[in-house]
Motif scaffolding. Structure first.
Motif, short mmCIF file in Angstrom:
data_model
loop_
_atom_site.label_atom_id
_atom_site.label_comp_id
_atom_site.label_asym_id
_atom_site.label_seq_id
_atom_site.Cartn_x
_atom_site.Cartn_y
_atom_site.Cartn_z
N PRO A 33 -6.11 -2.00 -38.48
CA PRO A 33 -7.00 -0.97 -37.92
C PRO A 33 -6.42 0.45 -38.00
O PRO A 33 -5.20 0.62 -37.95
N HIS A 34 -7.33 1.41 -38.11
CA HIS A 34 -6.87 2.81 -38.18
C HIS A 34 -6.78 3.42 -36.77
O HIS A 34 -6.88 4.64 -36.61
N ALA A 35 -6.54 2.57 -35.82
CA ALA A 35 -6.50 3.01 -34.41
C ALA A 35 -5.51 4.15 -34.21
O ALA A 35 -4.40 4.13 -34.74
N GLY A 36 -5.92 5.14 -33.44
CA GLY A 36 -5.02 6.20 -33.01
C GLY A 36 -4.97 7.42 -33.93
O GLY A 36 -4.41 8.44 -33.53
N ILE A 37 -5.54 7.33 -35.10
CA ILE A 37 -5.39 8.45 -36.04
C ILE A 37 -6.32 9.62 -35.66
O ILE A 37 -5.88 10.77 -35.59
N ILE A 38 -7.56 9.30 -35.39
CA ILE A 38 -8.50 10.35 -34.97
C ILE A 38 -8.03 10.94 -33.63
O ILE A 38 -8.08 12.14 -33.40
N GLU A 39 -7.53 10.04 -32.77
CA GLU A 39 -7.04 10.49 -31.46
C GLU A 39 -5.87 11.47 -31.64
O GLU A 39 -5.75 12.44 -30.88
N LEU A 40 -5.01 11.20 -32.64
CA LEU A 40 -3.89 12.10 -32.89
C LEU A 40 -4.38 13.51 -33.21
O LEU A 40 -3.81 14.50 -32.75
N GLU B 207 -7.34 -6.41 -28.02
CA GLU B 207 -7.63 -7.04 -26.73
C GLU B 207 -7.19 -6.18 -25.55
O GLU B 207 -7.80 -6.23 -24.49
N MET B 208 -6.11 -5.42 -25.73
CA MET B 208 -5.60 -4.65 -24.60
C MET B 208 -6.07 -3.19 -24.67
O MET B 208 -5.79 -2.42 -23.76
N ARG B 209 -6.77 -2.84 -25.75
CA ARG B 209 -7.24 -1.47 -25.96
C ARG B 209 -6.10 -0.47 -25.80
O ARG B 209 -6.23 0.58 -25.18
N HIS B 210 -4.95 -0.84 -26.33
CA HIS B 210 -3.76 0.01 -26.28
C HIS B 210 -3.63 0.63 -27.66
O HIS B 210 -3.26 -0.04 -28.62
N ILE B 211 -3.97 1.91 -27.76
CA ILE B 211 -4.19 2.55 -29.05
C ILE B 211 -2.97 3.37 -29.50
O ILE B 211 -2.43 4.16 -28.72
N GLU B 212 -2.60 3.15 -30.73
CA GLU B 212 -1.42 3.83 -31.27
C GLU B 212 -1.44 3.69 -32.79
O GLU B 212 -1.73 2.60 -33.31
N TYR B 254 -14.19 -0.88 -31.77
CA TYR B 254 -13.31 0.29 -31.72
C TYR B 254 -14.01 1.55 -32.21
O TYR B 254 -14.53 1.61 -33.31
N GLU B 255 -14.02 2.55 -31.35
CA GLU B 255 -14.43 3.88 -31.75
C GLU B 255 -13.66 4.85 -30.87
O GLU B 255 -13.53 4.63 -29.66
N PRO B 256 -13.11 5.92 -31.46
CA PRO B 256 -12.37 6.86 -30.63
C PRO B 256 -13.24 7.40 -29.49
O PRO B 256 -14.40 7.75 -29.72
N GLU B 257 -12.69 7.44 -28.31
CA GLU B 257 -13.41 7.95 -27.13
C GLU B 257 -12.35 8.31 -26.08
O GLU B 257 -11.15 8.19 -26.35
N LEU B 264 -3.52 6.67 -25.92
CA LEU B 264 -2.51 7.24 -26.83
C LEU B 264 -1.69 8.32 -26.14
O LEU B 264 -0.47 8.38 -26.33
N VAL B 265 -2.33 9.17 -25.33
CA VAL B 265 -1.58 10.21 -24.62
C VAL B 265 -0.51 9.57 -23.74
O VAL B 265 0.66 10.00 -23.74
N ASN B 266 -0.88 8.53 -23.03
CA ASN B 266 0.10 7.85 -22.16
C ASN B 266 1.30 7.34 -22.96
O ASN B 266 2.44 7.49 -22.53
N THR B 267 1.02 6.73 -24.11
CA THR B 267 2.11 6.21 -24.94
C THR B 267 2.99 7.35 -25.46
O THR B 267 4.22 7.25 -25.46
N LEU B 268 2.35 8.43 -25.90
CA LEU B 268 3.11 9.54 -26.46
C LEU B 268 3.98 10.23 -25.40
O LEU B 268 5.09 10.67 -25.69
N VAL B 269 3.47 10.28 -24.18
CA VAL B 269 4.27 10.87 -23.10
C VAL B 269 5.45 9.94 -22.78
O VAL B 269 6.60 10.39 -22.68
#
Lengths: 99, 295
Positions: A33-40, B207-212, B254-257, B264-269
């Protein structure tokens, strides 16, 4: 990003109109999956408001070392996001053209 | 750090003589087992052959399957010796069951049958192997997973619901085990850690919606380009159904929202890629990033 136009598409639609992840990043014929790229991109656009940390952020997530991992993971289309000039132009375009 | 490889695992099995995983050569992993000496003898089988063994008996080292083997020639009508899973070739065909046989099968489905599942020992062994393979990087799994010092496995029959209440629903190995057991046969070139990380990435994203992004995740676990290539190559050409399901879910859901940006912010921090923020700063930051997505 979801409203700002890019040709006939929105910028978001344009970004996902082609695979962002390289074909080689596939298991059982399914690309990871391309997860996280748009978010970046969204996070970087927000960080640009604080210029001190934005550049460092971009260098950390898209390091410019020789043969970085992100270049292996991303497709030709996706790699453009990792180029500072391109991502900055894209963000400026979105900010200007948001409807 | 020394990695725990598949070869190490094989050596462990050889050394420790772990419980065999058995299959019926005709029914596959779901079969009806008889493995008591007396019962076997009644049906004309023995577990061990010696010089005094009666040649009338057939050798069934691990027991026999007494399921329905209609249409298969040259087998005893009293059962088929089960074999090691490693020696199993699913190409062995059996005749399809007739409607009458299917009806009998349905009636007897509640009869004591051995459904081959990885044993608790095997599960625990893999938990130990995975823990060793990840080393200190194990703690990178939290979030989205948690570690339980003690897992409760005791339960009344049919009381799975209460067991779930005892253990955290996001206990790392509990979440991942259904996927891990599908890919235990990691190709020799890859390590357990490499195979495991791809599995974790898919599961946590879906499953966990943990995005990275994949490359940030991979680096977070101290891994490089070659290991990523090996990890990908370690998966079978035809993915097990658990993995297929994950791809179906990610494609559908999955769609960015805001929630994916927040994740992702939480992981990056946590990873110190983004500067630290207090609660309200972070909420403002996430809102701004979400607004940008919506622009």
């Amino acid at each position: 990003m979801k409203r700002a136009p890019y040709g006939n598409l929105s910028c978001y639609e344009f970004l996902i109109s082609e695979p962002l992840i390289a074909d080689s990043m596939a298991i059982g014929g399914q690309t990871l999956p391309h997860a996280g790229i748009i978010e970046l991109v969204c996070i970087y656009a927000t960080m640009r408001q604080k210029t001190s940390s934005a550049d460092e952020f971009l260098r950390t997530v898209f390091p410019s070392e020789a043969g970085p991992l992100w270049e292996n993971v991303l497709s030709k289309h996706g790699k453009k996001i990792g180029i500072a000039k391109t991502i900055n132009s894209l963000i400026t375009h979105i900010e200007k053209n948001a409807q | 750090m020394t990695e725990f490889t598949v070869d190490d695992l094989r050596k462990f099995h050889e050394r420790e003589g772990e419980d065999e995983n058995l299959v019926c050569p005709h029914c596959g992993p779901v079969f009806t087992l008889i493995d008591e000496e007396a019962e076997l003898r009644l049906r004309g089988f023995i577990k061990h052959q010696s010089s005094q063994s009666d040649e009338m008996y057939l050798l069934a080292k691990f027991g026999i399957c007494v399921g329905y083997h209609t249409g298969i020639e040259n087998i005893s009508p009293y059962g088929v010796p089960v074999i090691r899973e490693d020696d199993y070739s699913p190409k062995l065909e059996r005749a399809p069951l007739t409607p009458e046989e299917l009806a009998i099968f349905d009636e007897t489905i509640d009869a004591p049958a051995r459904v081959l599942q990885p044993t608790n020992e095997r599960r625990n062994f893999f938990k130990t192997s995975a823990t060793a393979a990840l080393g200190d990087y194990l703690y990178e799994l939290d979030p989205p997973y948690v570690f339980e010092q003690f897992m409760s496995t005791w339960q009344e029959e049919d009381d799975n619901e209460n067991l779930e209440k005892l253990n955290a629903p996001n206990e790392w190995f509990d979440c991942l085990w259904p996927l891990i057991k599908d890919t235990l046969d990691v190709k020799k070139e890859a390590t357990i850690k490499e195979n495991l990380l791809i599995t974790i990435y898919l599961h946590k994203t879906t499953e966990m919606r943990h995005i990275e992004p994949l490359w940030l995740f991979w680096k977070r676990f101290g891994m490089g380009k070659r290991s990523l290539e090996r990890a990908i190559a370690s998966f079978p050409t035809e993915l097990p159904s658990h993995f297929q399901d994950l791809f179906t879910i990610i494609e559908r859901d999955y769609e960015p929202e805001r929630s994916t940006i927040e994740s992702l912010v939480n992981t990056l921090v946590l990873d110190k890629i983004c500067p630290p923020m207090n609660g309200s700063e972070m909420q403002g930051f996430i809102q701004n990033a979400t607004n940008f997505l919506g622009k």
